[in-house]
Design a protein around this motif. Structure first.
Motif, PDB file in Angstrom:
ATOM      1  N   LEU A  20       0.839  -1.181   0.000  1.00  0.00           N
ATOM      2  CA  LEU A  20       0.000   0.000   0.000  1.00  0.00           C
ATOM      3  C   LEU A  20       0.880   1.238   0.000  1.00  0.00           C
ATOM      4  N   GLN A  21       0.474   2.254  -0.729  1.00  0.00           N
ATOM      5  CA  GLN A  21       1.197   3.514  -0.756  1.00  0.00           C
ATOM      6  C   GLN A  21       0.848   4.312   0.497  1.00  0.00           C
ATOM      7  N   ALA A  22       1.861   4.911   1.102  1.00  0.00           N
ATOM      8  CA  ALA A  22       1.612   5.781   2.242  1.00  0.00           C
ATOM      9  C   ALA A  22       0.878   7.019   1.743  1.00  0.00           C
ATOM     10  N   ALA A  23      -0.052   7.488   2.535  1.00  0.00           N
ATOM     11  CA  ALA A  23      -0.839   8.662   2.172  1.00  0.00           C
ATOM     12  C   ALA A  23      -0.334   9.886   2.922  1.00  0.00           C
ATOM     13  N   THR A  24      -0.555  11.043   2.335  1.00  0.00           N
ATOM     14  CA  THR A  24      -0.342  12.311   3.017  1.00  0.00           C
ATOM     15  C   THR A  24      -1.711  12.886   3.301  1.00  0.00           C
ATOM     16  N   ILE A  25      -1.972  13.135   4.579  1.00  0.00           N
ATOM     17  CA  ILE A  25      -3.268  13.642   5.038  1.00  0.00           C
ATOM     18  C   ILE A  25      -3.039  15.046   5.578  1.00  0.00           C
ATOM     19  N   THR A  26      -3.916  15.987   5.209  1.00  0.00           N
ATOM     20  CA  THR A  26      -3.754  17.364   5.669  1.00  0.00           C
ATOM     21  C   THR A  26      -4.842  17.744   6.673  1.00  0.00           C
ATOM     22  N   VAL A  27      -4.445  18.631   7.596  1.00  0.00           N
ATOM     23  CA  VAL A  27      -5.358  19.142   8.619  1.00  0.00           C
ATOM     24  C   VAL A  27      -5.276  20.664   8.595  1.00  0.00           C
ATOM     25  N   ALA A  28      -6.422  21.317   8.529  1.00  0.00           N
ATOM     26  CA  ALA A  28      -6.499  22.780   8.551  1.00  0.00           C
ATOM     27  C   ALA A  28      -7.933  23.187   8.857  1.00  0.00           C
ATOM     28  N   ASP A  29      -8.131  24.483   9.090  1.00  0.00           N
ATOM     29  CA  ASP A  29      -9.480  24.993   9.339  1.00  0.00           C
ATOM     30  C   ASP A  29     -10.401  24.773   8.144  1.00  0.00           C
ATOM     31  N   ASN A  30      -9.850  24.879   6.936  1.00  0.00           N
ATOM     32  CA  ASN A  30     -10.665  24.660   5.734  1.00  0.00           C
ATOM     33  C   ASN A  30      -9.742  24.250   4.586  1.00  0.00           C
ATOM     34  N   GLY A  31     -10.305  23.642   3.583  1.00  0.00           N
ATOM     35  CA  GLY A  31      -9.544  23.254   2.407  1.00  0.00           C
ATOM     36  C   GLY A  31      -8.584  22.103   2.627  1.00  0.00           C
ATOM     37  N   ASP A  33      -8.053  17.815   4.213  1.00  0.00           N
ATOM     38  CA  ASP A  33      -8.749  16.538   4.364  1.00  0.00           C
ATOM     39  C   ASP A  33      -9.572  16.495   5.655  1.00  0.00           C
ATOM     40  N   TYR A  34      -9.018  17.077   6.737  1.00  0.00           N
ATOM     41  CA  TYR A  34      -9.680  17.053   8.050  1.00  0.00           C
ATOM     42  C   TYR A  34      -9.491  18.391   8.745  1.00  0.00           C
ATOM     43  N   THR A  35     -10.401  18.690   9.688  1.00  0.00           N
ATOM     44  CA  THR A  35     -10.277  19.913  10.482  1.00  0.00           C
ATOM     45  C   THR A  35      -9.762  19.628  11.891  1.00  0.00           C
ATOM     46  N   SER A  36      -9.651  18.364  12.265  1.00  0.00           N
ATOM     47  CA  SER A  36      -9.078  18.028  13.571  1.00  0.00           C
ATOM     48  C   SER A  36      -7.953  17.007  13.391  1.00  0.00           C
ATOM     49  N   ILE A  37      -6.964  17.124  14.255  1.00  0.00           N
ATOM     50  CA  ILE A  37      -5.820  16.220  14.193  1.00  0.00           C
ATOM     51  C   ILE A  37      -6.262  14.803  14.541  1.00  0.00           C
ATOM     52  N   GLN A  38      -7.120  14.644  15.553  1.00  0.00           N
ATOM     53  CA  GLN A  38      -7.553  13.304  15.941  1.00  0.00           C
ATOM     54  C   GLN A  38      -8.323  12.613  14.832  1.00  0.00           C
ATOM     55  N   ALA A  39      -9.153  13.341  14.115  1.00  0.00           N
ATOM     56  CA  ALA A  39      -9.886  12.731  12.993  1.00  0.00           C
ATOM     57  C   ALA A  39      -8.914  12.225  11.933  1.00  0.00           C
ATOM     58  N   ALA A  40      -7.838  12.979  11.691  1.00  0.00           N
ATOM     59  CA  ALA A  40      -6.833  12.544  10.719  1.00  0.00           C
ATOM     60  C   ALA A  40      -6.092  11.306  11.217  1.00  0.00           C
ATOM     61  N   ASP A  48       1.498   6.458   7.049  1.00  0.00           N
ATOM     62  CA  ASP A  48       0.964   7.724   6.558  1.00  0.00           C
ATOM     63  C   ASP A  48       1.604   8.911   7.265  1.00  0.00           C
ATOM     64  N   GLU A  49       1.530  10.062   6.615  1.00  0.00           N
ATOM     65  CA  GLU A  49       2.025  11.311   7.185  1.00  0.00           C
ATOM     66  C   GLU A  49       0.876  12.299   7.263  1.00  0.00           C
ATOM     67  N   ILE A  50       0.720  12.915   8.435  1.00  0.00           N
ATOM     68  CA  ILE A  50      -0.308  13.928   8.649  1.00  0.00           C
ATOM     69  C   ILE A  50       0.403  15.270   8.781  1.00  0.00           C
ATOM     70  N   ILE A  51       0.036  16.219   7.919  1.00  0.00           N
ATOM     71  CA  ILE A  51       0.633  17.548   7.937  1.00  0.00           C
ATOM     72  C   ILE A  51      -0.433  18.530   8.429  1.00  0.00           C
ATOM     73  N   THR A  60      -7.453  17.032  22.363  1.00  0.00           N
ATOM     74  CA  THR A  60      -6.428  16.104  22.824  1.00  0.00           C
ATOM     75  C   THR A  60      -6.321  15.022  21.762  1.00  0.00           C
ATOM     76  N   ILE A  61      -5.120  14.432  21.635  1.00  0.00           N
ATOM     77  CA  ILE A  61      -4.944  13.428  20.592  1.00  0.00           C
ATOM     78  C   ILE A  61      -4.338  12.159  21.167  1.00  0.00           C
ATOM     79  N   ASN A  62      -4.668  11.039  20.538  1.00  0.00           N
ATOM     80  CA  ASN A  62      -4.138   9.740  20.919  1.00  0.00           C
ATOM     81  C   ASN A  62      -3.722   9.021  19.638  1.00  0.00           C
ATOM     82  N   PHE A  63      -2.457   8.592  19.583  1.00  0.00           N
ATOM     83  CA  PHE A  63      -1.939   7.930  18.388  1.00  0.00           C
ATOM     84  C   PHE A  63      -2.518   6.525  18.194  1.00  0.00           C
ATOM     85  N   ASN A  64      -3.110   5.946  19.204  1.00  0.00           N
ATOM     86  CA  ASN A  64      -3.785   4.647  19.097  1.00  0.00           C
ATOM     87  C   ASN A  64      -2.911   3.553  18.486  1.00  0.00           C
ATOM     88  N   GLY A  65      -1.613   3.575  18.805  1.00  0.00           N
ATOM     89  CA  GLY A  65      -0.706   2.525  18.356  1.00  0.00           C
ATOM     90  C   GLY A  65      -0.264   2.618  16.910  1.00  0.00           C
TER      91      GLY A  65
END
Length: 165
Positions: A20-31, A33-40, A48-51, A60-65
């Protein structure tokens, strides 16, 4: 018909063994993939990499392993803040995370927990770099960060104004 089934079986087996290819997921107020870090984090798969765009994230965030990288877009912790709102540890790694779990470039503040107000690590060894832990509290141990049965790698981080009994 037998040849077709054999051919189809070989095709399916080949597809299932592709990496599987690693994905790049983005977090921001708008525009993004996600608006919260935990959702990403919840949506991410190992590798995967979350930017995270600059701003203040009230959560609060939990890496969940998960073996993922969560990093700020600018790399400057002053630009990207995670404010726990006094609702427990701001960052948690307690599901066997290893050095392949990377947390990079954030200010962690306003955590309040029994152990590890800013970041709580139990039986996990994430890589934490370029972070500022400030204004966190813990009742027992680790106002800024608690390492229980962990061997986290912490590089180029600042700890100030954290309190603990």
């Amino acid at each position: 018909m037998l040849r077709f089934r054999l051919f189809l079986t070989l095709i399916i087996a080949g597809v299932l063994t592709l990496p599987l290819q690693a994905a790049t997921i983005t977090v921001a107020d708008n525009g993004a993939d996600y608006t919260s870090i935990q959702a990403a984090i919840d949506a991410a798969n190992n590798g995967d990499e979350i930017i995270v765009s600059p701003g203040t994230y009230l959560e609060t965030i939990n890496f969940n392993g998960k073996a993922i990288t969560v990093r700020s877009a600018s790399g400057d912790p002053a630009d990207t803040i995670i404010d726990g709102g006094g609702n427990g540890s701001v960052v948690t790694c307690d599901s066997g995370e290893t050095s392949t779990t990377v947390f990079d470039g954030f200010t962690i503040t306003n955590g309040s927990a029994y152990d590890g107000g800013g970041m709580y690590n139990e039986s996990s060894s994430p890589t934490v770099t370029n972070c500022t832990f400030s204004g966190n509290t813990a009742d027992e141990e680790g106002g800024g960060m608690e390492h229980e049965f962990s061997r986290s790698t912490v590089t180029n981080c600042t700890f100030s104004g954290n309190t603990s009994d």
